[in-house]
Scaffold this motif. Sequence first.
Motif, PDB file in Angstrom:
ATOM      1  N   MET A  50      21.481   2.297   2.881  1.00 32.10           N
ATOM      2  CA  MET A  50      20.982   3.279   3.842  1.00 32.10           C
ATOM      3  C   MET A  50      19.839   4.090   3.247  1.00 32.10           C
ATOM      4  N   ALA A  51      19.939   4.423   1.974  1.00 32.68           N
ATOM      5  CA  ALA A  51      18.851   5.157   1.327  1.00 32.68           C
ATOM      6  C   ALA A  51      17.587   4.308   1.310  1.00 32.68           C
ATOM      7  N   ILE A  52      17.751   3.021   1.060  1.00 32.41           N
ATOM      8  CA  ILE A  52      16.599   2.125   1.042  1.00 32.41           C
ATOM      9  C   ILE A  52      15.988   2.037   2.435  1.00 32.41           C
ATOM     10  N   LEU A  53      16.823   2.038   3.453  1.00 32.22           N
ATOM     11  CA  LEU A  53      16.314   1.962   4.816  1.00 32.22           C
ATOM     12  C   LEU A  53      15.647   3.266   5.259  1.00 32.22           C
ATOM     13  N   ALA A  54      15.861   4.347   4.529  1.00 30.97           N
ATOM     14  CA  ALA A  54      15.266   5.639   4.867  1.00 30.97           C
ATOM     15  C   ALA A  54      15.575   5.981   6.326  1.00 30.97           C
ATOM     16  N   VAL A  55      16.815   6.320   6.576  1.00 26.12           N
ATOM     17  CA  VAL A  55      17.386   6.444   7.920  1.00 26.12           C
ATOM     18  C   VAL A  55      16.446   7.052   8.960  1.00 26.12           C
ATOM     19  N   ASP A  56      15.886   8.206   8.710  1.00 23.95           N
ATOM     20  CA  ASP A  56      15.025   8.815   9.723  1.00 23.95           C
ATOM     21  C   ASP A  56      13.558   8.882   9.309  1.00 23.95           C
ATOM     22  N   HIS A  57      13.163   8.050   8.368  1.00 33.69           N
ATOM     23  CA  HIS A  57      11.753   7.998   7.994  1.00 33.69           C
ATOM     24  C   HIS A  57      10.948   7.452   9.171  1.00 33.69           C
ATOM     25  N   GLU A  58       9.789   8.028   9.412  1.00 27.11           N
ATOM     26  CA  GLU A  58       8.936   7.579  10.509  1.00 27.11           C
ATOM     27  C   GLU A  58       7.724   6.814   9.982  1.00 27.11           C
ATOM     28  N   THR A  59       7.344   5.766  10.694  1.00 28.46           N
ATOM     29  CA  THR A  59       6.076   5.104  10.412  1.00 28.46           C
ATOM     30  C   THR A  59       4.971   5.996  10.956  1.00 28.46           C
ATOM     31  N   ALA A  60       3.741   5.626  10.725  1.00 27.25           N
ATOM     32  CA  ALA A  60       2.615   6.415  11.229  1.00 27.25           C
ATOM     33  C   ALA A  60       2.644   6.526  12.754  1.00 27.25           C
ATOM     34  N   SER A  61       3.224   5.540  13.424  1.00 29.49           N
ATOM     35  CA  SER A  61       3.298   5.586  14.888  1.00 29.49           C
ATOM     36  C   SER A  61       4.581   6.244  15.392  1.00 29.49           C
ATOM     37  N   GLY A  62       5.417   6.781  14.479  1.00 28.79           N
ATOM     38  CA  GLY A  62       6.598   7.532  14.873  1.00 28.79           C
ATOM     39  C   GLY A  62       7.878   6.733  14.998  1.00 28.79           C
ATOM     40  N   TYR A  63       7.840   5.434  14.656  1.00 27.00           N
ATOM     41  CA  TYR A  63       9.046   4.600  14.727  1.00 27.00           C
ATOM     42  C   TYR A  63       9.967   4.870  13.541  1.00 27.00           C
ATOM     43  N   THR A  64      11.277   4.857  13.813  1.00 26.01           N
ATOM     44  CA  THR A  64      12.282   4.990  12.761  1.00 26.01           C
ATOM     45  C   THR A  64      12.998   3.648  12.595  1.00 26.01           C
ATOM     46  N   SER A  65      13.821   3.545  11.568  1.00 26.01           N
ATOM     47  CA  SER A  65      14.608   2.327  11.347  1.00 26.01           C
ATOM     48  C   SER A  65      15.499   2.034  12.550  1.00 26.01           C
ATOM     49  N   LEU A  66      16.084   3.064  13.148  1.00 30.27           N
ATOM     50  CA  LEU A  66      16.936   2.874  14.319  1.00 30.27           C
ATOM     51  C   LEU A  66      16.137   2.285  15.482  1.00 30.27           C
ATOM     52  N   MET A  67      14.951   2.775  15.688  1.00 31.75           N
ATOM     53  CA  MET A  67      14.116   2.258  16.767  1.00 31.75           C
ATOM     54  C   MET A  67      13.780   0.785  16.534  1.00 31.75           C
ATOM     55  N   MET A  68      13.486   0.437  15.281  1.00 29.01           N
ATOM     56  CA  MET A  68      13.162  -0.954  14.966  1.00 29.01           C
ATOM     57  C   MET A  68      14.377  -1.856  15.136  1.00 29.01           C
TER      58      MET A  68
END
Length: 168
Positions: A50-68
């Motif tokens: 989960m730490a590697i996935l960076a749970v709520d990290h956002e890409t430049a376009s605002g996508y998170t791991s959950l969204m992907m």
Amino acid sequence: EGQKPPHFCPDPEDTSQKSWSDYFILPVLKAWDDALYKRVCPNNDKKKVMAILAVDHETASGYTSLMMAAESGHERCSLELLKAGAAVNHATADGFTALMAAAQNGHEGCALELLKAGATANHSSKSGRTALMQACQSGHEGCALELLKAGADLEMQTAKGTTALMCA
């Protein structure tokens, strides 16, 4: 061990970066199983994954791991991210959510899990589009039915007056 994990969530709109498949997140999303844990985390430590996935990290376009995960239909990964505290109603700058991503792509199981976790069925993007509109426009009856069961409003309209029924 002891090093900060590299950034595994590239911006899909930045073509100068490697393709998604070259990053760690897609193998996690595609193969969420014991073999993966043993290869990535010899101690089978879900917290480390989960730490590697960076749970709520956002890409430049605002996508998170959950969204992907929701966009790709990876239900088990979505569940793990939700258990790890992923923000179920996070939206990009234009108002796009994980529920909209799941509905748009017909991932009924992901949509249902997001709704169970508290995703807002009637959230609308800046243009007024809802997850129900996304599902209807793409012909995903199962997602549309789950959204209706969760209280999605058939009467909501986009800025141009389009309803989910019109999208269908």
